[in-house]
Enzyme design. Structure first.
Site, PDB file in Angstrom:
ATOM      1  N   THR B 189      -9.797 -25.684 -13.161  1.00  0.00           N
ATOM      2  CA  THR B 189      -9.492 -26.869 -12.389  1.00  0.00           C
ATOM      3  C   THR B 189      -8.246 -27.499 -12.998  1.00  0.00           C
ATOM      4  O   THR B 189      -8.093 -27.540 -14.223  1.00  0.00           O
ATOM      5  CB  THR B 189     -10.715 -27.826 -12.393  1.00  0.00           C
ATOM      6  OG1 THR B 189     -10.328 -29.065 -11.825  1.00  0.00           O
ATOM      7  CG2 THR B 189     -11.258 -28.069 -13.798  1.00  0.00           C
ATOM      8  N   GLU B 336     -16.503 -29.421 -11.639  1.00  0.00           N
ATOM      9  CA  GLU B 336     -17.387 -29.472 -12.803  1.00  0.00           C
ATOM     10  C   GLU B 336     -18.870 -29.499 -12.414  1.00  0.00           C
ATOM     11  O   GLU B 336     -19.738 -29.397 -13.285  1.00  0.00           O
ATOM     12  CB  GLU B 336     -17.073 -30.738 -13.633  1.00  0.00           C
ATOM     13  CG  GLU B 336     -15.762 -30.678 -14.411  1.00  0.00           C
ATOM     14  CD  GLU B 336     -14.532 -31.008 -13.572  1.00  0.00           C
ATOM     15  OE1 GLU B 336     -14.661 -31.133 -12.327  1.00  0.00           O
ATOM     16  OE2 GLU B 336     -13.433 -31.135 -14.150  1.00  0.00           O
ATOM     17  N   LYS B 446      -3.899 -50.867 -10.182  1.00  0.00           N
ATOM     18  CA  LYS B 446      -4.199 -52.045 -10.984  1.00  0.00           C
ATOM     19  C   LYS B 446      -3.096 -53.071 -10.744  1.00  0.00           C
ATOM     20  O   LYS B 446      -1.982 -52.925 -11.247  1.00  0.00           O
ATOM     21  CB  LYS B 446      -4.290 -51.687 -12.474  1.00  0.00           C
ATOM     22  CG  LYS B 446      -5.550 -50.893 -12.825  1.00  0.00           C
ATOM     23  CD  LYS B 446      -5.246 -49.574 -13.502  1.00  0.00           C
ATOM     24  CE  LYS B 446      -6.478 -48.690 -13.612  1.00  0.00           C
ATOM     25  NZ  LYS B 446      -6.140 -47.261 -13.704  1.00  0.00           N
ATOM     26  N   TRP B 451      -8.527 -54.452  -9.439  1.00  0.00           N
ATOM     27  CA  TRP B 451      -8.514 -53.041  -9.074  1.00  0.00           C
ATOM     28  C   TRP B 451      -8.517 -52.913  -7.555  1.00  0.00           C
ATOM     29  O   TRP B 451      -9.389 -53.452  -6.881  1.00  0.00           O
ATOM     30  CB  TRP B 451      -9.746 -52.329  -9.616  1.00  0.00           C
ATOM     31  CG  TRP B 451      -9.653 -51.983 -11.064  1.00  0.00           C
ATOM     32  CD1 TRP B 451      -8.795 -52.506 -11.991  1.00  0.00           C
ATOM     33  CD2 TRP B 451     -10.455 -51.019 -11.743  1.00  0.00           C
ATOM     34  NE1 TRP B 451      -9.013 -51.939 -13.209  1.00  0.00           N
ATOM     35  CE2 TRP B 451     -10.041 -51.021 -13.099  1.00  0.00           C
ATOM     36  CE3 TRP B 451     -11.492 -50.175 -11.357  1.00  0.00           C
ATOM     37  CZ2 TRP B 451     -10.620 -50.193 -14.055  1.00  0.00           C
ATOM     38  CZ3 TRP B 451     -12.071 -49.360 -12.321  1.00  0.00           C
ATOM     39  CH2 TRP B 451     -11.627 -49.368 -13.662  1.00  0.00           C
TER      40      TRP B 451
END
Lengths: 560, 560
Positions: B189, B336, B446, B451
């Site tokens: 990956t 994953e 940000k 956020w």
């Protein structure tokens, strides 16, 4: 062992054992308003189920139950039973699901043999419990289960009444991780001889069985057998191989569940109607009872999907159920196998066949579910061909088979010979993988050096419209070794005679399906056929009865 | 660890490890006439598939491949790839599914890092392979894969051409049992920085993932997503997390499979039509391409069920697909995680909602599949509430997560902190278990101490009818730290201006969904948005491009 590249979990942080508590993690959260119904008395949501499982875990821990202990349940099918199937294993203990249809002596034997420490007893069984309490060697505590009537009972060493205890317990319990090979469940199976034998299943085995069963029920065949929007009601007891594992599947998938208590046809039909049940499972005799019971007369059961197992599904029962709107799927398994081994599935080739061909495959034991390996062997343990004709003992490998009988090393060794579990069933396998159970090895009729399947004969006889129920066993015969002997229950208002039954069997002889000498020489008309505690034909007792009847030349027998 | 009653397999006879070979045991037998189709070139039956897997195992063993070796595949999606996904692990070796969309340097890196011993190379990649062959440190042998054109190629250390080798090999192979913790697959990956990282999965993990994925696809929701009678065609590459594991599910269930080679819209649509495909999975950009491509214009895709993953599914794409008859289900996972973690599911409560509410949940990341545990944490690793509003990093536990990055102990440790796999995704969880992915941690904008979710902004902008595609990233800003910067591809024949886009975003400000300062200060009209090798928006490159563009004050940028 091959030198593969091994990457075992290096530490506890990564390790993620297969534990029953994980079956509760997802659906019970996102389907939290779905219901668990018990008769017409209790309705719980999944959110409440999770809380009650934590409460039960607290009650048991406070009553002294420790990981590794065995906790027994004597109850009819209920929400409480479901809670026990989760809470007891989730604290690391073993749930012993007591077969309440055994004799008091057998129940006593199983409880002492399983080393039960605490027992949850339904008020219906107080008298039974009292009769054996003095001889229980390991039980220290009891919990009373009631439907809200008698909250004070004369149970020895009573911790308290289930609902009162739960009400006083915290809804928080930090269920621990532990080894997935820990035993989670145990129960006893009655054999032909000797004491009941205890089988046992680990967390790993039950999680794998649940996943495989769910993927088969969801994906098999042209229709979905069990999906999120179904409503599930068991009609095989929860003490009978965890109601075939379906309560675990239903809970994992967040499916509405309906528990009927004891199996009274009126209550079953009322729940079916009012709760809109779409999915059940039962043995043939129970389905027969439902179809024949007065409350069900004329009821259209359209949309009800029922899995039939435990005994072979015959054509006439299939037809009778189909005519009433029920979609039957045959499945195969046994107490030793958790239980699911195979289920009916029509592949492309069979779907293209005639209706008769399709049904003939729908009522077989089906094809193995994922991860199950099957073979047939002869008496010397040699593998036999999967040609659809050669008969042999069915042997199995799968990740969810009992490793043996509890504290019975010799019987365990006989069960597991050469790395295969021996089912004691005679079967054929065909090139598509279909299992066709021909008989129990001990029920095969050995006549004149040939093997006759008692199931085949029962199937053929049951197709006569006047036959309500039939059992065929081998009866000792000085000339042939054994000869088939049939017990027949005649439908109300009908009559039967030898000629009619022989005429009825003649086409099967002409088609080459049986030989002429397979036609039973003796057919007894009876009012009832003995059944085992889980509703199967009790051939062991039938054989004994026949010996006694033959000895007395009983007038009760109307031999044709 | 609790002292439960342990019953580990006592000996090899009973032990029945979870191995990939067992996924082949049932359906490939009873659905043996079902087909595996490769473009318009090859049609195999399941019976042939099983034989070819045995032949491939013999070819590899004869070429010197041993248990524990790594065997790499460079191919487009094909029946050959499916055969490799079974045969290589089934002999105890590890299949490395090479991402052929990486740069030659990256491919070289992954092959040396994975220690590939033998490589199967599609003739399309011969030139690429030749360019790196001199620097390969572990590869000893090659096998040529062709579509029947050039059977003699200039591959170094060539064992032979795949079909010719298979034709000469026995169809019998006695696949051995071994430890279920043996590594079966590996692939790489690409992260934001540094070299590609290798993840790896064991037989046990893949079997469990297959069972859980099958039970979700079969049982979830009001309709069955994937069942026995579906026809499956992947539209995410097989090198991309084993095509999300669905080839293993489809093979276990005996479902017809269609492999399209490379993803040319014309071929995909031709196969969809001619093979009557009903089930696929892809990333949003590929679906967008299919809906927009000339061959698909006006085609009614009714009956096509598609799982969307890899990137967030936005409302406008959902609507566009729905209007064409496609039933979309969002799912979530990553390299994953094998990959399946969650899938959309509408519970009773949501099914009773308005269409808008229902769709807003259908396009979320969904609810965890069975056995998956989720949580969100803050930067200090503290668990955050599942209130549907608090954002935190999504962390996971499940039986099928990679144990780390191959030969990268530091990165592995960062991935697995405190016993949870850290996804790098910012999400909210709600009380029903729904995961709502808000952004990649590194893609969060940000600005002024707050956020901003780049995904939220992309979703809102994409609802403007003139917007064909959009990407939003944080661009450095001296005053605010970062400010949102949008790249927009305009639909053919349409125009857009700043006022229209700001007008379009105003209702979202009024609804309180974003603050006023969330409206991007810079919007660049571009002809194309950079994508990663698996078709996701390549935000890393977009951010670099913006830095370069800003430095050059490029005329290419038409800032509004």
């Amino acid at each position: 062992m091959l030198q593969t590249r091994l990457l075992k979990p290096a530490d506890d942080a990564y390790a993620y054992p297969l534990l029953i508590k994980r079956l509760l993690m997802s659906a019970s959260r996102y389907e939290k308003t779905r219901e668990i119904v018990y008769r017409d008395q209790v309705r719980l949501t999944y959110a409440q189920l999770s809380q009650r499982i934590a409460q039960l875990a607290n009650v048991l821990s406070e009553a002294g139950v420790k990981a590794g202990d065995t906790v027994a349940v004597m109850d009819w099918d209920s929400h409480r039973y479901l809670e026990c199937m989760f809470a007891i294993p989730m604290i690391g203990a073993v749930v012993h699901t007591i077969n309440v249809r055994l004799s008091p002596d057998q129940i006593l034997y199983t409880m002492n043999h399983a080393e039960d420490r605490l027992v949850l007893v339904n008020s219906d069984f107080i008298e039974l419990y009292q009769s054996i309490a003095g001889q229980l060697t390991t039980v220290e505590r009891t919990v009373l289960l009631t439907d809200g009537v008698d909250t004070h009972a004369a149970l020895p060493n009573l911790v308290g009444e289930y609902e009162q205890l739960l009400a006083g317990a915290s809804t928080q319990y930090d269920f621990p991780d532990f080894d997935e090979h820990s035993v989670a469940t145990t129960f006893y199976t009655t054999g032909t001889t000797g004491n009941p034998k205890g089988v046992y299943f680990t967390h790993r085995q039950l999680v794998l069985h649940t996943l495989a069963e769910a993927s088969v029920m969801g994906s098999i065949d042209s229709v979905r057998l069990l999906g999120s929007n179904d409503v599930y009601m068991p009609i095989t007891p929860m003490f009978h191989v965890h109601a075939w594992g379906i309560p675990y599947v239903a809970t994992m998938l967040g499916i509405k569940q309906v528990y009927p208590g004891r199996y009274e046809p009126e209550m079953l039909l009322k729940l079916w109607r009012e709760e809109q049940v779409t999915f059940s499972h039962c043995v043939p005799t129970i389905l027969q009872m439902l179809l024949n019971c007065p409350h069900g007369t004329g009821v259209d059961f359209a949309g009800w999907k029922i899995i039939i197992g435990g005994s072979a599904l015959n054509r006439s029962l299939y037809d009778a159920a189909f005519a009433r709107g029920i979609q039957l799927t045959a499945a195969y398994g046994m107490s030793e196998t958790c239980p699911l081994i195979s289920a009916a599935h029509l592949n492309d080739e069979l779907q293209a066949g005639t209706e008769d061909e399709r049904i003939s495959y729908r009522i077989k034991a089906g094809v193995p579910v994922p991860l199950v390996e099957t073979a047939i062997i002869d008496a010397e343990g040699r593998f036999l061909p999967a040609d659809g004709e050669t008969q042999g003992e069915l042997v199995l490998r799968a990740p969810w088979l009992t490793q043996g009988y509890f504290k019975e090393p010799e019987k365990s060794q006989a069960l597991w010979e050469n790395g295969w579990l021996h089912t004691g069933d005679v079967a054929t396998l065909d090139s598509m993988g279909f299992i066709d159970i021909r008989d129990r090895i001990k029920d095969v009729i050995k006549t004149g050096g040939e093997w006759l399947s008692s199931l085949d004969l029962e199937d053929m006889i049951s197709r006569h419209p006047a036959v309500r129920e039939v059992a065929v066993v081998g009866a000792a015969d000085p000339q042939w070794g054994e000869r088939p002997f049939a017990l027949v229950v005649v439908r109300e208002g009908q009559v039967i005679d030898a000629r009619a039954l022989k005429e009825h069997l003649k086409p099967f002889v002409e088609q080459g399906r049986i030989n002429k000498w397979a036609i039973p020489s003796q057919i007894a008309l009876v009012t009832e056929i003995p059944k085992t505690s889980v509703g199967k034909l009790d051939k062991k007792r039938i054989r004994q009865d026949i010996i006694e009847w033959q000895a007395c030349n009983s007038a009760f027998l109307s031999t044709l």
